[in-house]
Design an enzyme around this catalytic site. Structure first.
Site, short mmCIF file in Angstrom:
data_model
loop_
_atom_site.label_atom_id
_atom_site.label_comp_id
_atom_site.label_asym_id
_atom_site.label_seq_id
_atom_site.Cartn_x
_atom_site.Cartn_y
_atom_site.Cartn_z
N GLU B 66 0.78 0.60 6.47
CA GLU B 66 0.06 -0.34 5.61
C GLU B 66 -0.82 -1.29 6.40
O GLU B 66 -1.97 -1.55 6.04
CB GLU B 66 1.03 -1.11 4.73
CG GLU B 66 1.66 -0.30 3.59
CD GLU B 66 2.84 0.56 4.03
OE1 GLU B 66 3.23 0.49 5.21
OE2 GLU B 66 3.38 1.31 3.19
N HIS B 135 11.59 -3.59 -4.86
CA HIS B 135 10.52 -2.83 -5.50
C HIS B 135 10.01 -3.47 -6.79
O HIS B 135 9.43 -2.78 -7.62
CB HIS B 135 10.99 -1.40 -5.82
CG HIS B 135 10.77 -0.42 -4.71
ND1 HIS B 135 11.38 -0.54 -3.48
CD2 HIS B 135 10.02 0.70 -4.64
CE1 HIS B 135 11.01 0.48 -2.72
NE2 HIS B 135 10.19 1.24 -3.39
C1 LIG Z 1 6.55 0.41 3.46
C2 LIG Z 1 6.65 1.38 2.35
N1 LIG Z 1 5.56 2.08 1.99
C3 LIG Z 1 5.63 2.98 0.99
C4 LIG Z 1 6.80 3.20 0.34
C5 LIG Z 1 6.88 4.24 -0.79
N2 LIG Z 1 7.65 5.40 -0.32
C6 LIG Z 1 8.96 5.47 -0.54
S1 LIG Z 1 9.64 6.77 0.23
C7 LIG Z 1 8.17 7.27 0.84
C8 LIG Z 1 8.12 8.48 1.72
C9 LIG Z 1 8.93 8.28 2.96
O1 LIG Z 1 9.04 9.44 3.67
P1 LIG Z 1 10.02 9.59 4.89
O2 LIG Z 1 10.05 8.34 5.69
O3 LIG Z 1 9.64 10.81 5.62
O4 LIG Z 1 11.46 9.76 4.24
P2 LIG Z 1 11.95 10.78 3.13
O5 LIG Z 1 11.67 10.17 1.80
O6 LIG Z 1 11.26 12.07 3.34
O7 LIG Z 1 13.42 10.89 3.33
C10 LIG Z 1 7.15 6.42 0.44
C11 LIG Z 1 5.74 6.60 0.76
C12 LIG Z 1 7.91 2.43 0.71
N3 LIG Z 1 9.08 2.54 0.09
N4 LIG Z 1 7.82 1.54 1.73
#
Ligand SMILES: Cc1ncc(C[n+]2csc(CCOP(=O)(O)OP(=O)(O)O)c2C)c(N)n1
Lengths: 330, 349
Positions: B66, B135
């Site tokens: 971000e 959230h």
């Molecule tokens: C700082 C932040 N940006 C965006 C999000 C929205 N978001 C939640 S999970 C996710 C994907 C995360 O992927 P990863 O870290 O690979 O973990 P996974 O969900 O695949 O276990 C996103 C974009 C968030 N929760 N926090």
């Protein structure tokens, strides 16, 4: 080389079956609106929590993400308390205030349940810092997805932990997609262990679909961290079989890709190996499943019977009970 | 489309998509960047289909970075582009605060007017969906504290459709807060730009007895409260601020001069919130018009809890708004923090 003995294999199989069936029940309960909000399932990735968390001691800590039901169960958070939390009930492990994404259990040193991607990493560094400053023989295992590796907080945490030789085990669950973003569209360097090693800590990739491989890698990494030699990093290669959360049209990956990975289902893989080695038969598998279902049924019953919190106590838990300000006592 | 009346019915989500697509067709400098805006189709499906039309250069998926991509948007804006940067939700904008507050908001001033940052930053805001404390933030008013940025909060489908164009035309950074509870709302939208200035509040319901001042996700709640009050013979005027920075003092004051009473409704917390700013402006500029203290209905001072009944009790509700409006009508005072808590505990004059 990685082979566990029969009892240990059976224990890990039991763990993975429990996590799998627990979450499949959660998905049903979500459809029945018993569970609300966001629900992120760990289905397909169970070998990681089973292979790592089960080697931690009660005094060791876990920091995880919103996809943390499995880690909580493996760290010993009672299954009923986990389910009650998802139901938002007072007997939930966070008193119902957190829900699926915010499981906490101080007694079991389970520190969340963090829903901000990479938000848990600095906390893990701090837990490790406190342990080091107090000369405590404890390890903090921090779980996060590969998507988190693009955040500044990842970089800052890795550097701090290595700089200060902190007892933190960084466990990157590389399931190839961060929501809809494939690894190659997120990272300039997709060799994640290589990147992590740049911070000056041992780092290597592990087959995250093979619980025995995870176990072996975790044993080595935890030994390193516990010895006081500083942090370590594991890239656990895995795949989530289900959608990112309950709302996800999955436009970003093909059914074929999911099917290919399903052939490496960590439960089937271990079960097949054990069957080939004469350690398991169909009856034994059915028994494990029935055992898991019994525990899950009891958890659901416990959660359902647990009361909802009285609105009168809505303003609780903002500050410590005897340090409230005028503003929150209203 | 109804050509005769020049309007079309769409959802708020479609309205913003239409606005973005229009802007990108009209101006090659405009591009969209953010997490999962392309391949995934947007976390809230706002940008669904745009990747197919505009391609990955202009509908640019970013990693989870971000601070990095908001800062990159600022840099690109300084270098002549017109970026629309989508931060998935306000909750994650906290990782980009440094770039927004220390760079976007200050570069024009620090450079003695040499530089400008014509960026639009869009983000989803608000609670009400059982997403728990991390959230569910409503920090719109908090951003409105910062000189150098402009803060918009569309509450109607028409504004989802037509606010982006003037925001992109603005030479300075504009943040648009889109309440997650509004995306599925449908409304009649003019097919031609109504040309409403961004800094103008709009009276969404005319009334004689009190001014109800709100924005974003609580507009529908206020309109419902006004309907309920009407059955009691209380005729509430509902003002949709649309812009939190700048604030349209004139519209507020004009309404207060007619109604002599005001209630501010904000999904943000009460302490240090925009509701206090609005009440203070009324007090500073229309004190002698008031027949009762200005009331406030805000989110209770607690991180939003997961259970539905607790979350609903914490958020502004029709019941609490109606209660505050009645108190105002009776000339009652709002005692301490109870002003934002349950209705009823008030001191009649
Ligand atoms: C700082 C932040 N940006 C965006 C999000 C929205 N978001 C939640 S999970 C996710 C994907 C995360 O992927 P990863 O870290 O690979 O973990 P996974 O969900 O695949 O276990 C996103 C974009 C968030 N929760 N926090």
């Amino acid at each position: 080389m990685n082979r566990l003995d029969t009892d240990a294999r059976m224990a890990r199989l039991r763990d993975m079956v429990l996590m799998r069936r627990f979450e499949e029940r959660c998905a049903q309960l979500y459809q029945q609106t018993k569970i609300r909000g966001f629900l992120h399932l760990y289905v397909g990735e169970e070998a990681i929590a089973a292979g790592i968390c089960r080697q931690l001691r009660p005094g060791d800590a876990v920091v995880a993400t919103y996809r943390e039901h499995g880690h909580a169960l493996m760290k010993g958070v009672p299954i009923g308390a986990v389910m009650a939390e998802m139901f938002g009930r007072v007997d939930g492990c966070s008193g119902g205030r957190g829900g699926s994404m915010h499981l906490f259990d101080a007694e079991h040193r389970f520190y969340g349940g963090n829903a901000i991607v990479a938000g848990g990493l600095p906390i893990a560094v701090g837990l490790g810092l406190a342990d080091r400053m107090n000369g405590r023989d404890r390890v903090t295992a921090c779980f996060f997805g590969e998507g988190a590796m693009a955040e500044g907080e990842f970089h800052e945490s890795m550097n701090l932990a290595a700089l200060w030789d902190l007892p933190v085990l960084f466990c990157c669950e590389n399931n190839l997609y961060a929501m809809g973003t494939a690894l190659g569209r997120s990272e300039a360097q997709t060799d994640l262990a290589l990147r992590a090693s740049g911070y000056g800590m041992p780092a290597w990739p592990v087959d995250g679909m093979d619980v025995e491989a995870v176990h072996a890698a975790a044993e080595r990494a935890i030994t390193h961290v516990r010895s006081g030699a500083g942090p370590a990093f594991l890239e656990l290669r895995t795949f989530r079989f289900r959608a990112h959360s309950m709302y996800d049209p999955e436009l970003y990956r093909t059914k074929e890709e999911v099917e290919r990975w399903r052939e490496h289902d960590p439960i089937d893989t271990l079960a097949a190996r054990m069957t080939a080695d004469g350690e398991l038969d169909d009856d034994a598998i059915a028994d494990l499943e029935a055992e898991a279902d019994t525990a899950i049924d009891a958890a659901v019953e416990f959660a359902d019977a647990s009361p909802v919190e009285d609105v009168a106590t809505l303003l609780r838990h903002v500050y410590a009970p005897d340090h409230r300000t005028e503003e929150v006592t209203a | 489309m109804n050509a005769a009346s020049g309007s079309v019915v769409m959802t708020a989500r479609e309205a913003m998509r239409t606005a973005m697509s229009d802007a990108m067709r009209d101006d090659p400098r405009v591009f969209l960047m953010g997490e999962d805006v392309g391949e995934y189709g947007g976390c809230f499906a706002v940008s669904a289909g745009m990747l197919a039309e505009f391609g990955p250069e202009r509908v640019r998926d970013t990693p989870l970075s971000e601070s990095g991509f908001v800062g990159a948007g600022i840099g690109a804006a300084m270098a002549g582009m017109r970026p629309i940067v989508e931060i998935m939700t306000v909750n994650f904008s906290l990782l980009a605060l440094d770039q927004i507050v220390n760079n976007a908001a200050t570069l024009r001033h620090m450079s003695g007017g040499q530089l400008g940052v014509p960026i639009v930053i869009r983000m989803t805001t608000g609670g009400g969906r059982q997403l728990a404390a991390q959230h569910s933030h409503s920090l719109d008013g908090w951003y409105a504290h910062i000189p150098g940025i402009k803060v918009l909060a569309p509450a109607t489908v028409e504004d989802f459709r037509w606010m982006l164009k003037p925001a992109l035309a603005d030479p300075d950074p504009v943040i648009i807060f889109e309440h997650g509870g509004l995306y599925a709302a449908t409304g009649d939208v003019p097919t031609v730009d109504p040309g409403l200035p961004l800094d103008r509040a709009v009276v969404r319901r005319a009334g004689r007895d009190l001014a109800m001042i709100t924005f974003g996700g609580t507009l529908p709640t206020c309109l419902a409260a006004a309907d309920e009050l009407a059955t009691d013979g209380i005729d509430a005027e509902v003002i949709d601020l649309r812009s939190l920075r700048p604030l349209d003092d004139a519209t507020i004051l004009e309404s207060v001069a007619r109604t002599h009473r005001a209630v501010v409704v904000d999904e943000g917390w009460r302490s240090g919130g925009i509701s206090g700013e609005i009440a203070a402006r009324i007090m500073e500029q229309a004190f002698y018009e008031l027949d009762a203290p200005v009331g406030r209905v805000c989110t209770l001072e607690v991180p939003l809890p997961y259970p539905r009944h607790l979350e609903l009790a914490a958020l502004p509700s029709v019941e609490r708004i109606v209660g505050a409006a009645r108190t105002t009508m009776e000339g009652g005072e709002f005692v301490g923090a109870t002003a934002s808590a349950a209705p009823g505990r008030t001191v009649p004059r």
